[in-house]
Design a protein around this motif. Structure first.
Motif, short mmCIF file in Angstrom:
data_model
loop_
_atom_site.label_atom_id
_atom_site.label_comp_id
_atom_site.label_asym_id
_atom_site.label_seq_id
_atom_site.Cartn_x
_atom_site.Cartn_y
_atom_site.Cartn_z
N VAL A 1 4.83 17.81 -1.90
CA VAL A 1 3.86 18.11 -0.84
C VAL A 1 3.29 16.83 -0.22
CG1 VAL A 1 3.13 20.38 -1.66
CG2 VAL A 1 2.07 18.35 -2.63
N ALA A 2 4.00 15.70 -0.41
CA ALA A 2 3.47 14.41 0.05
C ALA A 2 3.22 14.38 1.56
CB ALA A 2 4.41 13.28 -0.34
N GLY A 3 3.99 15.14 2.31
CA GLY A 3 3.83 15.12 3.76
C GLY A 3 2.90 16.20 4.28
N ALA B 1 0.84 -1.20 0.00
CA ALA B 1 0.00 0.00 0.00
C ALA B 1 0.88 1.25 0.00
CB ALA B 1 -0.93 0.00 1.21
N LEU B 2 1.97 1.20 0.77
CA LEU B 2 2.87 2.36 0.81
C LEU B 2 3.53 2.56 -0.56
CD1 LEU B 2 4.55 1.86 4.30
CD2 LEU B 2 3.08 3.75 3.59
N ALA B 3 3.89 1.44 -1.19
CA ALA B 3 4.55 1.53 -2.50
C ALA B 3 3.58 2.13 -3.53
CB ALA B 3 5.02 0.16 -2.94
N ILE B 4 2.32 1.69 -3.47
CA ILE B 4 1.32 2.23 -4.41
C ILE B 4 1.14 3.72 -4.17
CG2 ILE B 4 -1.13 2.21 -5.05
CD1 ILE B 4 -1.12 -0.80 -4.46
N ALA B 5 1.07 4.10 -2.87
CA ALA B 5 0.90 5.52 -2.54
C ALA B 5 2.05 6.32 -3.15
CB ALA B 5 0.85 5.70 -1.03
N ASP B 6 3.28 5.84 -2.99
CA ASP B 6 4.43 6.58 -3.52
C ASP B 6 4.43 6.63 -5.04
OD1 ASP B 6 5.45 7.41 -1.13
OD2 ASP B 6 6.64 5.59 -0.81
N GLU B 7 3.99 5.52 -5.63
CA GLU B 7 3.92 5.47 -7.09
C GLU B 7 2.92 6.51 -7.61
OE1 GLU B 7 3.28 1.36 -8.36
OE2 GLU B 7 2.10 2.23 -10.01
N VAL B 8 1.76 6.57 -6.94
CA VAL B 8 0.73 7.54 -7.36
C VAL B 8 1.23 8.96 -7.15
CG1 VAL B 8 -1.62 8.37 -6.97
CG2 VAL B 8 -1.16 5.92 -6.94
N VAL C 1 -8.23 12.58 -7.79
CA VAL C 1 -8.10 11.57 -8.85
C VAL C 1 -7.13 10.47 -8.41
CG1 VAL C 1 -7.32 11.17 -11.22
CG2 VAL C 1 -8.66 13.20 -10.68
N GLY C 2 -6.07 10.89 -7.71
CA GLY C 2 -5.08 9.92 -7.22
C GLY C 2 -5.70 8.89 -6.29
N MET C 3 -6.68 9.31 -5.50
CA MET C 3 -7.35 8.39 -4.57
C MET C 3 -8.00 7.25 -5.35
SD MET C 3 -7.18 9.68 -1.39
CE MET C 3 -8.62 9.44 -0.38
N ALA C 4 -8.54 7.61 -6.51
CA ALA C 4 -9.17 6.57 -7.34
C ALA C 4 -8.11 5.67 -7.96
CB ALA C 4 -10.04 7.21 -8.42
N ILE C 5 -6.98 6.28 -8.39
CA ILE C 5 -5.93 5.47 -9.02
C ILE C 5 -5.32 4.49 -8.01
CG2 ILE C 5 -3.73 5.54 -10.25
CD1 ILE C 5 -4.32 8.44 -10.97
N SER D 1 4.23 10.02 -7.38
CA SER D 1 5.13 10.45 -8.46
C SER D 1 4.37 10.59 -9.78
CB SER D 1 6.33 9.51 -8.59
OG SER D 1 5.90 8.23 -8.94
N ARG D 2 3.37 9.75 -9.99
CA ARG D 2 2.56 9.89 -11.21
C ARG D 2 1.83 11.23 -11.25
NH1 ARG D 2 -0.99 5.01 -13.90
NH2 ARG D 2 -1.30 6.05 -15.89
N LEU D 3 1.40 11.69 -10.06
CA LEU D 3 0.68 12.96 -9.99
C LEU D 3 1.62 14.14 -9.83
CD1 LEU D 3 -2.14 11.99 -7.43
CD2 LEU D 3 -2.35 12.11 -9.89
#
Lengths: 228, 323
Positions: free
Chosen positions: A142-144, A126-133, A160-164, A135-137
């Motif tokens: 401002v991640a923190g 889940a953390l990896a997906i969050a980081d991937e999204v 939109v990222g929440m959906a991705i 960077s995609r966005l």
């Protein structure tokens, strides 16, 4: 496997005696960008509510990859691969951007989160997906930050990222560019186009420039019905 | 996350409380009562602060624990550890039932449902006096013994409760830090979105109820052993109110706030009741003051003081750390 990712037949939704949606037949092709347009009150958002299970269909059928999901609950549909963003930004405003996305990624395997002894950090995927999204966005800077403190454009992108982050097969975006500045709109357009490469994207939009520019298919709605 | 909200700091403060209470208090009973209520209030905080559920059902679970201990210890001489475990399980079961039915409604209706259950259980306890002792309660609840030694002296029972308190507090800290606890915060923040990203939010709320009910009943059992009685008043809605007031005074944004809330209330009640029999009136004023000026409770005050003294620049924006 059929080429149709999401299909509705005779879909109808009633709010009391009011027919918000009637007799809608849709066929959304896999890995395409399909937009829904129409005036306010045409039933576009209601259609999204019905597709995601937020409201129950009062008539007709919804199929995801040929599987009937008409009576499936909203959280079960997320696990089957449908995710959405909201027209009015709906985030966890006091949590950080990364935590918002981590939660969205965790939502795909919610039973794991019922274990009160399991640390959130132990779900590395889940953390990896969050980081991937992130960077995609392009929101790494401002991640923190707390989601409520982000600019409107950043919040819309996070929306939109929440959906991705749910790793969906079909992604529903409800007016992703609403209230955005011109620069942000351009970035969002690119993002949606990019999403269409590996997702089936269904999106509601008022900005005809974007609709014509990136849609593979357009559906026009009016008064709760499909016109074209 | 505020530095004072770090789990190790929270647990450290709990250990400090356990160590400091005997130095300042002459009454072991009062000190023990503070620890018992501290865990019960922290359990209420899991619902109010973390999940956003204002439950008037806490008195039910507290009373159920009290009666479970009263019945098992006065009639069947069940070993105390079993009584405590049994109370917690029973508390969890009843909280699951109450939670399962109450969370079907939101807002005011949810609160009314928990209040209705609170009355229902009170009258059940009152009516089935053959089991509960009715108005008189169950008298002669013994304190536990450890290795053959009875823990009758207040401070030796305090030690027993202190160990239980620290264990429970550690568990609650773990729960709030877990992915479960963080999902509860998400549900509190925006339930619609939490459901939209795939969380079956009802199940999470029911589990929060179960954990809260287990801890509250556990505290209720310890309380019966403390005062030697299982009184009807422990299941009254007044107990629910008391627990909620302590939670709000302490501040619902951190677990240690609950310890402060319980300690502040009980110490103030102890001091005021010695000077004026109508001390509840003054307590009412304190609650008004907290509601008006200290919306994050005593814990909010502690955080502000910490920022003012140690951090120099208490910026309104929270530091960029993960929650």
């Amino acid at each position: 496997m059929t080429d149709i990712a999401l299909q509705t037949r005779g879909l109808g939704v009633k709010y009391g005696s009011f027919n918000a949606l009637a007799d809608v037949d849709l066929a959304i092709r896999r890995n395409s960008v399909h937009s829904i347009i129409g005036p306010n009150g045409a039933g576009k958002t209601t259609l999204f509510h019905a597709l995601t299970g937020r409201v129950r269909a009062s008539a007709g059928r919804i199929e995801l990859d040929g599987q009937d999901i008409t009576t499936t609950s909203d959280d079960d549909r997320v696990r089957l691969g449908i995710a959405r963003s909201f027209q009015v930004t709906s985030l966890f405003p006091n949590l950080t951007l990364r935590e918002n996305l981590r939660l969205a990624a965790q939502g795909r395997t919610p039973w794991q989160a019922l274990a009160p002894w399991r640390r959130a950090e132990s779900n590395t995927s889940a953390l990896a997906i969050a980081d991937e999204v992130i960077s995609r966005l392009e929101l790494g800077a401002v991640a923190g930050r707390i989601a409520g403190e982000l600019s409107h454009g950043q919040q819309r992108r996070l929306e939109v990222g929440m959906a991705i982050a749910a790793r969906p097969r079909v992604i529903l975006l409800d007016e992703p560019t609403s209230g955005m500045g011109i620069d942000d709109i351009e970035a969002m357009k690119e993002l949606i186009r990019d999403l269409g490469r590996d997702h089936t994207v269904l999106f509601i939009e008022h900005n005809m420039g974007i609709v014509m520019n990136i849609s593979d298919m357009v559906t026009v709605m009016r008064l709760g019905r499909k016109l074209v | 996350m505020h530095p004072l909200d770090k789990p190790a700091v929270q647990f450290g403060l709990a250990v400090l409380t356990v160590a400091v209470l005997p130095l300042f208090l002459t009454s072991g009973i009062l000190a023990t009562e503070i620890l018992i209520f501290a865990m019960v209030v922290a359990a209420c905080n899991l619902l109010l602060g973390y999940t956003g559920l204002l439950s008037f059902g806490q008195g039910i679970f507290f009373g159920v624990g009290t009666y479970a201990a009263g019945i098992c210890l006065t009639r069947w001489q069940v070993p105390v550890p079993l009584v405590l475990a049994g109370s917690a399980i029973l508390g969890a079961a009843i909280a699951t039932l109450v939670g399962w039915l109450s969370i079907r409604r939101q807002g005011v209706y949810f609160v009314m449902l928990t209040l209705a259950f609170s009355q229902l259980f009170y009258f059940m306890a009152y009516t089935f006096s053959g089991i509960t002792g009715g108005d008189n309660g169950l008298l002669g609840v013994p304190r536990p013994s450890l290795g053959g030694a009875e823990l009758n002296a207040p401070w030796s029972y305090y030690t027993y409760v202190a160990v239980c308190f620290l264990a429970i507090f550690a568990i609650l800290v773990m729960v709030t830090q877990s992915t479960f606890g963080r999902t509860l915060i998400a549900i509190r923040e925006n339930e619609g979105r939490a459901a939209a990203i795939g969380f079956p939010t009802r199940l999470f709320k029911i589990e929060a109820f179960a954990i809260s009910g287990a801890v509250t009943a556990f505290g209720g059992a310890l309380h019966a052993m403390l005062i030697g009685v299982a009184p009807l008043s422990n299941i009254e809605h007044h107990t629910s109110e008391l627990i909620l007031i302590m939670t709000i005074i302490g501040g619902s944004s951190s677990l240690f706030g609950s310890v402060l809330g319980a300690g502040f209330y009980l110490l103030l009640a102890d001091a005021l009741s010695a000077v004026w029999p109508r001390w509840l009136l003054l307590l009412g004023l304190v609650l008004v003051a907290v509601a008006l000026f200290l919306q994050r409770g005593l814990w909010g005050l502690v955080e502000r003081l910490y920022d003012a003294v140690l951090r120099r620049e208490p910026s309104p924006t929270k530091p960029a750390e993960e929650h």
